[in-house]
Design a protein around this motif. Structure first.
Motif, mmCIF file in Angstrom:
data_model
loop_
_atom_site.group_PDB
_atom_site.id
_atom_site.type_symbol
_atom_site.label_atom_id
_atom_site.label_comp_id
_atom_site.label_asym_id
_atom_site.label_seq_id
_atom_site.Cartn_x
_atom_site.Cartn_y
_atom_site.Cartn_z
ATOM 1 N N ASP A 35 0.904 -1.054 -0.052
ATOM 2 C CA ASP A 35 0.187 0.043 -0.032
ATOM 3 C C ASP A 35 0.720 1.334 0.014
ATOM 4 O O ASP A 35 0.549 2.280 -0.530
ATOM 5 N N ALA A 36 2.075 1.087 0.836
ATOM 6 C CA ALA A 36 2.881 2.220 0.558
ATOM 7 C C ALA A 36 3.328 2.530 -0.590
ATOM 8 O O ALA A 36 3.460 3.808 -0.995
ATOM 9 N N ARG A 37 3.882 1.602 -1.528
ATOM 10 C CA ARG A 37 4.243 1.783 -2.809
ATOM 11 C C ARG A 37 3.214 2.575 -3.631
ATOM 12 O O ARG A 37 3.524 3.369 -4.320
ATOM 13 N N LEU A 38 2.112 2.069 -3.363
ATOM 14 C CA LEU A 38 0.986 2.671 -4.452
ATOM 15 C C LEU A 38 0.695 3.933 -4.024
ATOM 16 O O LEU A 38 0.641 4.849 -4.975
ATOM 17 N N ILE A 39 0.729 4.247 -2.569
ATOM 18 C CA ILE A 39 0.198 5.772 -2.170
ATOM 19 C C ILE A 39 1.349 6.616 -2.700
ATOM 20 O O ILE A 39 0.910 7.798 -3.150
ATOM 21 N N LEU A 40 2.547 6.176 -2.484
ATOM 22 C CA LEU A 40 3.713 7.157 -2.835
ATOM 23 C C LEU A 40 3.799 7.189 -4.230
ATOM 24 O O LEU A 40 4.801 8.188 -4.891
ATOM 25 N N SER A 41 3.373 6.424 -5.156
ATOM 26 C CA SER A 41 3.365 6.451 -6.485
ATOM 27 C C SER A 41 2.510 7.734 -7.008
ATOM 28 O O SER A 41 2.816 8.097 -8.115
ATOM 29 N N TYR A 42 1.554 8.089 -6.303
ATOM 30 C CA TYR A 42 0.710 9.079 -6.765
ATOM 31 C C TYR A 42 0.493 10.113 -5.650
ATOM 32 O O TYR A 42 -0.212 11.191 -6.169
ATOM 33 N N THR A 43 1.006 10.206 -4.533
ATOM 34 C CA THR A 43 0.904 11.330 -3.681
ATOM 35 C C THR A 43 2.118 11.780 -3.262
ATOM 36 O O THR A 43 3.178 10.852 -2.810
ATOM 37 N N ARG A 44 2.412 13.236 -3.082
ATOM 38 C CA ARG A 44 3.730 13.742 -2.540
ATOM 39 C C ARG A 44 3.374 14.064 -1.180
ATOM 40 O O ARG A 44 2.493 14.423 -0.717
ATOM 41 N N TYR A 45 4.509 13.588 -0.400
ATOM 42 C CA TYR A 45 4.378 13.699 0.985
ATOM 43 C C TYR A 45 5.864 14.648 1.714
ATOM 44 O O TYR A 45 6.718 14.736 0.901
ATOM 45 N N ALA A 46 5.537 15.226 2.896
ATOM 46 C CA ALA A 46 6.881 15.998 3.373
ATOM 47 C C ALA A 46 7.773 14.986 3.804
ATOM 48 O O ALA A 46 9.111 15.197 3.670
ATOM 49 N N ALA A 47 7.381 13.948 4.152
ATOM 50 C CA ALA A 47 8.350 13.021 4.993
ATOM 51 C C ALA A 47 7.517 11.697 5.076
ATOM 52 O O ALA A 47 6.154 11.793 4.957
ATOM 53 N N VAL A 48 8.340 10.579 5.174
ATOM 54 C CA VAL A 48 7.681 9.070 5.408
ATOM 55 C C VAL A 48 8.236 8.691 6.786
ATOM 56 O O VAL A 48 9.482 8.704 6.871
ATOM 57 N N ILE A 49 7.303 8.240 7.573
ATOM 58 C CA ILE A 49 7.934 7.308 8.806
ATOM 59 C C ILE A 49 7.514 5.979 8.470
ATOM 60 O O ILE A 49 6.300 5.703 8.493
ATOM 61 N N LEU A 50 8.747 5.031 8.382
ATOM 62 C CA LEU A 50 8.516 3.772 7.806
ATOM 63 C C LEU A 50 9.015 2.867 8.901
ATOM 64 O O LEU A 50 10.179 2.723 9.065
ATOM 65 N N ASP A 51 8.176 1.873 8.938
ATOM 66 C CA ASP A 51 8.534 0.692 9.799
ATOM 67 C C ASP A 51 9.125 -0.176 8.988
ATOM 68 O O ASP A 51 8.793 -0.608 7.815
ATOM 69 N N LEU A 52 10.145 -0.849 9.426
ATOM 70 C CA LEU A 52 10.912 -1.782 8.270
ATOM 71 C C LEU A 52 10.557 -3.076 8.581
ATOM 72 O O LEU A 52 10.741 -3.944 7.642
ATOM 73 N N GLY A 53 9.886 -3.418 9.808
ATOM 74 C CA GLY A 53 9.324 -4.935 9.874
ATOM 75 C C GLY A 53 7.908 -5.118 9.556
ATOM 76 O O GLY A 53 6.992 -4.925 10.413
ATOM 77 N N LEU A 54 7.430 -4.833 8.222
ATOM 78 C CA LEU A 54 6.189 -4.766 7.919
ATOM 79 C C LEU A 54 5.580 -6.366 7.529
ATOM 80 O O LEU A 54 6.326 -7.154 7.144
ATOM 81 N N PRO A 55 4.300 -6.567 7.650
ATOM 82 C CA PRO A 55 3.781 -7.942 7.365
ATOM 83 C C PRO A 55 3.986 -8.409 5.959
ATOM 84 O O PRO A 55 3.991 -9.864 5.924
ATOM 85 N N ASP A 56 4.119 -7.610 4.912
ATOM 86 C CA ASP A 56 4.322 -8.298 3.581
ATOM 87 C C ASP A 56 5.845 -8.112 3.392
ATOM 88 O O ASP A 56 5.971 -8.151 2.058
ATOM 89 N N GLY A 57 6.691 -7.730 4.053
ATOM 90 C CA GLY A 57 8.216 -7.801 3.690
ATOM 91 C C GLY A 57 8.854 -6.671 4.390
ATOM 92 O O GLY A 57 8.318 -6.016 5.291
ATOM 93 N N ASP A 58 10.013 -6.472 3.894
ATOM 94 C CA ASP A 58 11.108 -5.582 4.503
ATOM 95 C C ASP A 58 10.557 -4.179 4.310
ATOM 96 O O ASP A 58 10.686 -3.727 2.925
ATOM 97 N N GLY A 59 10.549 -3.041 4.910
ATOM 98 C CA GLY A 59 10.235 -1.448 4.573
ATOM 99 C C GLY A 59 11.368 -0.834 3.797
ATOM 100 O O GLY A 59 11.050 -0.016 2.953
#
Length: 225
Positions: A35-59
């Motif tokens: 979901d993060a990949r999809l969101i970041l493909s069309y929305t610009r953010y000032a910053a991302v706070i990203l957990d590296l241990g996500l349920p579907d893979g490494d952040g």
């Protein structure tokens, strides 16, 4: 300014949204790398706070994809893996900062401020257009030296326009500033908040005008400039 939280622990997400809101930021949240990949493909953010241990893979895969397409969005990596090797791996993958869990909320805010300052998203000086002054760090607005209270969305419109004073700001850009992923975006919502901001500035005797560029967006200009 809007920040994306990528974290699958619901309690932590709730705390982060509250923390960021109290500091004047808007926040969206998602729990998976996909979901993060999809969101970041069309929305610009000032910053991302990203957990590296996500349920579907490494952040870190999200960070690598951002950097592979030359997206400079600042990323703070959160992880329970605090070894030097893990920190180095995260930084080499393209993360801008690394914070081990558990962390102090005030430290996270300080790191966000530092990242945004380095990236040029916020600056230590105020921004002016006419007699309207905006402080990006404190999110305070004054007109002719008098404090002016705006709603959260009016403030987002002002920040978007005054940062680019004398330049056209597209309607689409203002939509991204105004509305989170969970918000219901009305077809004339941007026009409504621009109208409200114009009225507030007029009531405060501002010497800056918001000009409509028909079919494109808006521009903030110093009067008679």
């Amino acid at each position: 300014m809007r920040i994306l939280i990528v974290e699958d622990h619901a309690d932590l997400v709730t705390m982060l949204i509250r923390l960021l809101g109290e500091a004047g930021y808007a926040a969206d949240a998602t729990a998976t790398a996909a979901d993060a990949r999809l969101i970041l493909s069309y929305t610009r953010y000032a910053a991302v706070i990203l957990d590296l241990g996500l349920p579907d893979g490494d952040g870190l895969s999200v960070v690598r994809e951002l950097r592979d397409r030359d997206d400079p969005t600042p990323v703070i990596a959160l992880t329970a893996r605090a070894s030097v090797a893990h920190r180095v791996t995260g930084l080499e993958a393209g993360a801008d900062d690394y914070l081990a869990k558990p962390f102090a909320p005030e430290e996270l805010l300080a790191r966000i401020q530092a990242l945004l300052r380095r990236s040029g998203t916020i600056v230590d000086r105020t921004i002016e257009c006419g007699n309207v002054r905006f402080d990006p760090a404190t999110r305070e607005v004054s007109v002719a030296g008098r404090p002016t209270v705006l709603s959260a969305r009016e403030l987002e419109v002002l920040a978007g326009l005054i940062r680019r004073a004398s330049r056209v700001v597209t309607k689409q850009h203002l939509e991204q500033l105004l509305f989170g992923l969970a918000d219901d975006l009305g077809s004339n919502a941007v026009e409504v908040y621009v109208h409200r901001l114009r009225r507030r500035l007029a009531e405060s005797q501002a010497t800056a005008d918001i000009v409509t560029v028909r079919g494109v967006g808006y521009m903030m200009l110093e009067r008679d400039a």
